[in-house]
Design an enzyme around this catalytic site. Structure first.
Site, PDB file in Angstrom:
ATOM      1  N   SER A   1      77.474  45.945  37.571  1.00 15.88           N
ATOM      2  CA  SER A   1      76.232  46.863  37.654  1.00 15.88           C
ATOM      3  C   SER A   1      75.908  46.559  39.301  1.00 15.88           C
ATOM      4  O   SER A   1      76.675  46.974  40.300  1.00 15.88           O
ATOM      5  CB  SER A   1      75.151  46.486  36.964  1.00 15.88           C
TER       6      SER A   1
ATOM      7  N   LYS B   1      49.953  56.884  33.227  1.00 19.41           N
ATOM      8  CA  LYS B   1      49.741  55.513  33.782  1.00 19.41           C
ATOM      9  C   LYS B   1      50.270  54.276  32.718  1.00 19.41           C
ATOM     10  O   LYS B   1      50.597  53.360  33.224  1.00 19.41           O
ATOM     11  CB  LYS B   1      48.523  55.268  34.097  1.00 19.41           C
TER      12      LYS B   1
END
Length: 204
Positions: A66, A118
Site C-alpha cells: 500500500s 457532517k
C-alpha cells in the site's frame, strides 16, 4: 514521539544538502498508512531525484505494501527480499456501525450537525447510500492517483496492466518481479552494491 514523516523529510533534506551523497538507498518495511503521508514522502523522493540526479534504490524488506509500495515508486529501481510481501495497490476507508446493537439495548444517538454530511460514517448510524457515494468518490480519486504513481514509477508496465494489478492484492517478491512491480530480488547488501555501481563508486 517524533513524527515519522517529518523525520523522513529531515533525512532526505540532509542527504540533498550533502554533496558527498552520491546515491540514496530507501529501506522500506511498512504495510502503508495514510494517503497524505505516503504522498508527502513519495513527492520528496521524486524531488530529490530531480534535484540531485543521483541513483535512488528502494529495498523492500519484510513488507512494502500500500503506502509502502507508493513510496517505493519514487525510486528509480526497486529491489525486494524473496520473502517480502508487496503491492496492495488500492485505497480503503473503513466504517463501522453499532446502531443495530444500540437499538437492541435501547440506546439511541442523535447528532446535531451543521450540514447533511457532517456525521457521515458515524458509528452511531447506518451508512446510507448518499454517504457511501461521497466516500466512494474520494476512494476512487485517491485510487486513480495511486495508479498514476505506479504507472509513473514503473514505466515498463502499461497503465491498463497497472490497473489490473491494482486490485488490492499483495504479491510475493518473486511475483512482483514477474509482474514488473519490482526490478529484482535482493537484500540490503545488494541494494547498496547496486547504488554504488550506478553511482560509479568503488567505496562508500
Amino acid at each position: 514521539k517524533a513524527n515519522p514523516v517529518s523525520l523522513f523529510i529531515e533525512k532526505i533534506n540532509k542527504a540533498q544538502a550533502d554533496r558527498n551523497v552520491r546515491a540514496l538507498v530507501l529501506r522500506i518495511n511498512s504495510p502503508g498508512g495514510g494517503v497524505t503521508a505516503s504522498d508527502i514522502m513519495y513527492r520528496r523522493v521524486v524531488q530529490f531525484r530531480e534535484t540531485r540526479k543521483v541513483p535512488v534504490v528502494a529495498i523492500i524488506e519484510d513488507v512494502g505494501a500500500s503506502g509502502g509500495y507508493y513510496l517505493a515508486c519514487g525510486a528509480d529501481t526497486i529491489l525486494a527480499h524473496p520473502t517480502s510481501v508487496t503491492g496492495s495497490i488500492g485505497v480503503i476507508v473503513q466504517t463501522v456501525s453499532v446502531a443495530g446493537t444500540m437499538k437492541l439495548i435501547g440506546i439511541t444517538a442523535q447528532a446535531v450537525t451543521s450540514g447533511k454530511y457532517k456525521d457521515m460514517a458515524s458509528p452511531f448510524k447506518p451508512l446510507d447510500k448518499d454517504d457511501l457515494a461521497v466516500l466512494q468518490e474520494i476512494v476512487n480519486t485517491f485510487y486513480e492517483r495511486f495508479v498514476g504513481v505506479v504507472a509513473s514509477g514503473r514505466p515498463t508496465i502499461a497503465k491498463d496492466k497497472v490497473r489490473a494489478l491494482a486490485d488490492g492484492r499483495v504479491y510475493t517478491g518473486e511475483q512482483a518481479v514477474k509482474e514488473g512491480l519490482v526490478d529484482r530480488l535482493g537484500y540490503m547488501k545488494d541494494a547498496i552494491a547496486l547504488a554504488k555501481e550506478r553511482a560509479g563508486l568503488e567505496r562508500a
